[in-house]
Design a protein around this motif. Structure first.
Motif, short mmCIF file in Angstrom:
data_model
loop_
_atom_site.label_atom_id
_atom_site.label_comp_id
_atom_site.label_asym_id
_atom_site.label_seq_id
_atom_site.Cartn_x
_atom_site.Cartn_y
_atom_site.Cartn_z
N LEU A 205 -19.32 -2.58 4.40
CA LEU A 205 -20.11 -3.72 3.92
C LEU A 205 -21.61 -3.45 3.97
O LEU A 205 -22.06 -2.48 4.56
CB LEU A 205 -19.78 -4.96 4.78
CG LEU A 205 -19.71 -4.79 6.31
CD1 LEU A 205 -21.08 -4.72 6.94
CD2 LEU A 205 -18.93 -5.93 6.92
N HIS A 206 -22.35 -4.36 3.32
CA HIS A 206 -23.81 -4.36 3.47
C HIS A 206 -24.11 -5.13 4.75
O HIS A 206 -23.84 -6.34 4.82
CB HIS A 206 -24.45 -5.10 2.29
CG HIS A 206 -24.63 -4.26 1.08
ND1 HIS A 206 -25.79 -3.56 0.84
CD2 HIS A 206 -23.81 -4.00 0.04
CE1 HIS A 206 -25.67 -2.90 -0.30
NE2 HIS A 206 -24.48 -3.14 -0.81
N ASN A 207 -24.69 -4.47 5.72
CA ASN A 207 -24.95 -5.11 7.01
C ASN A 207 -25.78 -6.38 6.84
O ASN A 207 -25.51 -7.42 7.45
CB ASN A 207 -25.66 -4.10 7.93
CG ASN A 207 -25.96 -4.66 9.29
OD1 ASN A 207 -26.92 -5.39 9.46
ND2 ASN A 207 -25.13 -4.33 10.27
N GLY A 208 -26.82 -6.30 5.99
CA GLY A 208 -27.72 -7.45 5.80
C GLY A 208 -26.98 -8.66 5.23
O GLY A 208 -27.18 -9.79 5.65
N ARG A 209 -26.09 -8.40 4.25
CA ARG A 209 -25.33 -9.51 3.65
C ARG A 209 -24.40 -10.14 4.67
O ARG A 209 -24.25 -11.37 4.73
CB ARG A 209 -24.47 -9.00 2.49
CG ARG A 209 -25.27 -8.59 1.28
CD ARG A 209 -24.30 -8.18 0.17
NE ARG A 209 -24.99 -7.45 -0.87
CZ ARG A 209 -24.39 -6.74 -1.81
NH1 ARG A 209 -23.07 -6.67 -1.84
NH2 ARG A 209 -25.08 -6.11 -2.73
N PHE A 210 -23.76 -9.29 5.47
CA PHE A 210 -22.83 -9.79 6.50
C PHE A 210 -23.59 -10.65 7.51
O PHE A 210 -23.16 -11.76 7.85
CB PHE A 210 -22.17 -8.58 7.17
CG PHE A 210 -21.16 -8.89 8.24
CD1 PHE A 210 -20.31 -9.98 8.13
CD2 PHE A 210 -21.04 -8.07 9.36
CE1 PHE A 210 -19.36 -10.27 9.12
CE2 PHE A 210 -20.11 -8.34 10.35
CZ PHE A 210 -19.27 -9.44 10.23
#
Ligand SMILES: Cc1cc2nc3c(=O)[nH]c(=O)nc-3n(C[C@H](O)[C@H](O)[C@H](O)COP(=O)(O)OP(=O)(O)OC[C@H]3O[C@@H](n4cnc5c(N)ncnc54)[C@H](O)[C@@H]3O)c2cc1C
Length: 280
Positions: A108-113
């Motif tokens: 995943l995209h860490n920032g989005r999560f």
């Protein structure tokens, strides 16, 4: 969700740092009616190369906490195991011993999560969001921490929060770790990260580990169209821009499988590298 200026009361918990740890603790406790002050200096989405491949244990833990829904709705990708490449040999190892896919990781995209977790947390009435930088832990005469002092982002004013329990989850660059723990931070190497777009993985839904190059590198899906390529850079000094190009072109590019060549060339042309220390 409340805002800090409305509250001067005693909180059950003050959480310093709404990063992966702090926000997840808040997401678990807030629906249970626990009164939380959640403080972070920045709430905008970050682009970081950390925490992009949740191992199955982390996914199972989120399930146990009733928080698995937080992995939905932002194009996160299931990861079912690893593929290993060493010279001409390649094989895959699944997380499951049979054909099932229940036990899996997530790329995943860490920032989005993180934004998804924060949104979930801030829906709770019992959470007060505070936008500011914590400068001090407040202690009573018995050296028990009773809250924090922080500088509010928008007013630049110093304010305090009083709480029964204070959790410092302010991450790698913590200002408080040296006083609260004897853990000595050691940087063992750096990760250089770039994103390969529309790259077809040789083993779809798997992390790929390349062992035959002079430096190990891995890649894994972070969305349905993006693959993270993560390259080790040894030593405790961050690589400079020229070092990065040289390292990748001599120690990685010649060892990439042919399937990756085109998307790799496109990523190099974009020149959008991220560097992050590996630390304990
Ligand atoms: C290179 C690298 C790769 C990694 N890869 C993975 C992986 O693939 N999978 C995995 O599960 N884990 C991975 N990890 C580990 C994972 O990223 C970290 O364990 C996790 O991000 C730590 O979360 P945290 O909440 O402790 O810190 P952070 O996510 O850094 O959050 C700290 C928060 O505190 C805030 N803050 C800091 N100081 C203050 C202050 N004084 N006042 C107010 N706010 C403050 C910051 O703004 C930030 O939001 C990786 C780590 C590294 C370094």
């Amino acid at each position: 969700m409340n805002t800090s200026s409305e509250h001067n009361d005693l909180f059950d918990i003050c959480i310093v740092g709404a990063g992966m740890a702090g926000a997840t603790i808040a997401a678990y406790l807030a629906p249970r009616g626990i009164k939380i002050a959640l403080i972070d200096r920045e709430y905008t989405e970050k682009r970081r190369i950390v925490g992009e491949l949740l191992q199955p244990g982390a996914v199972q833990t989120l399930k146990k906490m009733g928080l698995e829904h937080l992995l939905e709705g932002f194009d996160a990708q299931p990861v079912y195991g690893y593929a290993l490449f060493n010279n001409d040999k390649k094989f895959s190892i699944s997380y499951n011993s049979d054909d099932s896919t229940d036990y899996h990781g997530v790329g995943l995209h860490n920032g989005r999560f993180l934004q998804k977790i924060r949104e979930d947390v801030l829906k709770n009435e019992s959470v007060t969001q505070i936008h500011g930088t914590v400068s001090e832990l407040i202690e009573d005469e018995k050296n028990i921490v009773t809250g924090v002092k922080y500088r509010e982002k928008h007013t630049r004013e110093y304010k305090t929060v009083n709480s029964k329990l204070t959790i410092t989850s302010d991450g790698f660059f913590s200002s408080f770790r040296k006083d609260l723990s004897n853990n000595v931070k050691t940087i063992t190497s750096f990760f250089i990260g770039l994103v390969l777009k529309d790259c077809e993985l040789i083993y779809p839904g798997h992390g790929h580990v390349f062992l035959s190059a002079p430096t190990p590198f891995i890649c894994y899906p972070i969305s349905s169209t993006e693959t993270r390529l993560l390259i080790d850079f040894p030593g405790d000094k961050a690589p400079k821009k020229d070092d990065i190009q040289e390292h990748i072109l001599t120690k990685v590019a010649p060892f990439l499988p042919k399937e990756f060549k085109e998307c790799f060339a496109n990523a190099m042309a974009e020149d959008d590298f991220k560097v992050m220390p590996n630390h304990y």
